[in-house]
Enzyme design. Sequence first.
Site, PDB file in Angstrom:
ATOM      1  CG  ASP A  73      16.160  31.971  62.238  1.00  0.00           C
ATOM      2  OD1 ASP A  73      15.140  31.571  61.999  1.00  0.00           O
ATOM      3  OD2 ASP A  73      16.472  32.658  63.342  1.00  0.00           O
ATOM      4  NE  ARG A  87      20.132  37.417  71.589  1.00  0.00           N
ATOM      5  CZ  ARG A  87      19.589  36.703  72.746  1.00  0.00           C
ATOM      6  NH1 ARG A  87      19.898  36.995  73.900  1.00  0.00           N
ATOM      7  NH2 ARG A  87      18.789  35.394  72.403  1.00  0.00           N
TER       8      ARG A  87
HETATM    9  P1  AMP Z   1      17.184  33.907  68.769  1.00  0.00           P
HETATM   10  O1  AMP Z   1      15.984  33.452  69.207  1.00  0.00           O
HETATM   11  O2  AMP Z   1      18.296  34.334  69.708  1.00  0.00           O
HETATM   12  O3  AMP Z   1      17.627  33.136  67.347  1.00  0.00           O
HETATM   13  O4  AMP Z   1      16.980  35.250  68.085  1.00  0.00           O
HETATM   14  C1  AMP Z   1      16.129  35.755  66.936  1.00  0.00           C
HETATM   15  C2  AMP Z   1      16.602  36.813  66.134  1.00  0.00           C
HETATM   16  O5  AMP Z   1      16.534  37.944  66.900  1.00  0.00           O
HETATM   17  C3  AMP Z   1      18.241  36.731  65.765  1.00  0.00           C
HETATM   18  O6  AMP Z   1      18.203  37.538  64.456  1.00  0.00           O
HETATM   19  C4  AMP Z   1      18.829  37.476  67.092  1.00  0.00           C
HETATM   20  O7  AMP Z   1      20.045  38.216  66.580  1.00  0.00           O
HETATM   21  C5  AMP Z   1      17.749  38.647  67.142  1.00  0.00           C
HETATM   22  N1  AMP Z   1      17.639  39.013  68.831  1.00  0.00           N
HETATM   23  C6  AMP Z   1      17.193  38.267  69.855  1.00  0.00           C
HETATM   24  N2  AMP Z   1      17.254  38.830  70.925  1.00  0.00           N
HETATM   25  C7  AMP Z   1      17.843  40.055  70.498  1.00  0.00           C
HETATM   26  C8  AMP Z   1      18.069  41.131  71.446  1.00  0.00           C
HETATM   27  N3  AMP Z   1      17.865  41.377  72.529  1.00  0.00           N
HETATM   28  N4  AMP Z   1      18.434  42.337  70.722  1.00  0.00           N
HETATM   29  C9  AMP Z   1      18.653  42.327  69.487  1.00  0.00           C
HETATM   30  N5  AMP Z   1      18.462  41.256  68.607  1.00  0.00           N
HETATM   31  C10 AMP Z   1      17.824  40.189  69.119  1.00  0.00           C
HETATM   32 MG    MG Z   2      18.346  32.093  66.490  1.00  0.00          MG
END
Ligand code: AMP
Ligand code: MG
Length: 472
Positions: A244, A89
């Site tokens: 990550d 995203r």
């Molecule tokens: P984050 O917790 O933001 O680091 O998200 C973990 C993974 O999930 C990352 O690869 C983000 O790109 C993906 N991700 C989180 N929220 C979304 C969303 N609403 N739509 C698509 N991908 C998401």
């Molecule tokens: Mg992240």
Amino acid sequence: MTLHIPFDNSYATLPEGFFARVKPTPVKDPSLIAFNTDLARELGIDGLDDPDMAAIFAGNMVPNGASPLAQLYAGHQFGQYNPQLGDGRAVLLGETIGADGIRWDIQLKGSGQTPFSRMGDGRAWLGPVLREYVVSEAMHALGVPTTRALAAVRTGEAVIRERPLPGAVLTRVAQSHIRVGTFQVFAARGDTQALQTLFDYAVARHTPDATDPALFLDAVMRKQAALVAHWLSIGFIHGVMNTDNCSIAGETIDYGPCAFMDSYHPETVFSSIDRYGRYSYAAQADIIVWNMAQLATALLPLMPDPEAAVEPFTAQIHKMPEMIRAEWLKRFGAKIGLADPKPEDAKLISDLLGAMESAKADFTNTFRGLIDGTARDHFLDPMEFDVWADTWKARIDDEDNPIAVMEAANPVLIPRNHRIEAMITAATEGDDGPFQRLMAAYADPYRPSPDTEDLRRPPTDSEVVRATFCGT
Ligand code: AMP
Ligand code: MG
């Protein structure tokens, strides 16, 4: 004037497999919530009076010179390897070289689906966007290496979570978005050529002196040891230290379920998804070693004889706890007024923390109280504090200027969870006043002021935030 971002893109010149070229998805009705003019200047951006600012930072208009892309990465999430993550995203618009000579990524977050979205909608709601804006900028003002916030925009669209919520897009600025997980994805695939290309790129960008994998690992370990000790010293809990979310540049990245501790307890956890306390306050010092071990593993294929490198790499990782202890001692020594703490001072610090733990003393206010003599008020049994304080005063007697050292190490203001929650609730109802107020206050966190006295108060029982949510 037209907005001008002096893009100088390098990640986009890496092999195609490193990312997917994808444009942000336009939104219905963008409106600017906040724009970080000071940061924009540092990045060499001008034309800030462009009437299309909201459209640009919502992703509706791609600025000239951008090469939008979503980066590939993988990572260990709560200890489980996930081979396919990537910006689900987020879209990297490109890079600029700042006035400081540093290359900065400019990335939209919440800008729509990408090939890495999996089941996600590619969007973010207003709450996490404002939390990241406020907390990352507060961290910067506190002096902690962090990604920055350049802009926040309402999309005029609803995103569906447990209920429909206002959508928003954040513009994040980082020294890069290369993560431990970026190395892991190529290592796990056995793509040594891509791994080498990534390594060469990361070295050139972040650690030009680290010409071999062992030196590179050492450089990243040092940055992360310093970073985590810094977090501990201000009571910051990242909440989701997956590989990550662990930046090679050594910046705090990903303000999902992060929170600041009010009353001191080493096992404090806020994140609703961290059921076993893997990423609790004190565990952060162990987890970062685990994350660096994953980086070491991912770097092995770059060694002429990977098998023979296991032993020296392991020995290198085993040095990290000591690195963290040294950084911790420096930070916490300063918190009690010691400019040059000695290993034997660790006991003095730990004794205070132990007493604070039993008293459930407020972390920030107790340390700040060492300066103005109010620290003892935080203890149920002030005598216990007095006993400690006698030893402490004897110790700082030989220091040149312990007050100045403490004033620089002990913030007056931290972004307390209940304030962040109240700010998000207000903004969700259309009132950005609390957001503006917090932004102004947290820009100057080491200076007491009658105007921000109320922001020093810990939460009342009914205000306590018990859980934070990734709330994507
Ligand atoms: P984050 O917790 O933001 O680091 O998200 C973990 C993974 O999930 C990352 O690869 C983000 O790109 C993906 N991700 C989180 N929220 C979304 C969303 N609403 N739509 C698509 N991908 C998401
Ligand atoms: Mg992240």
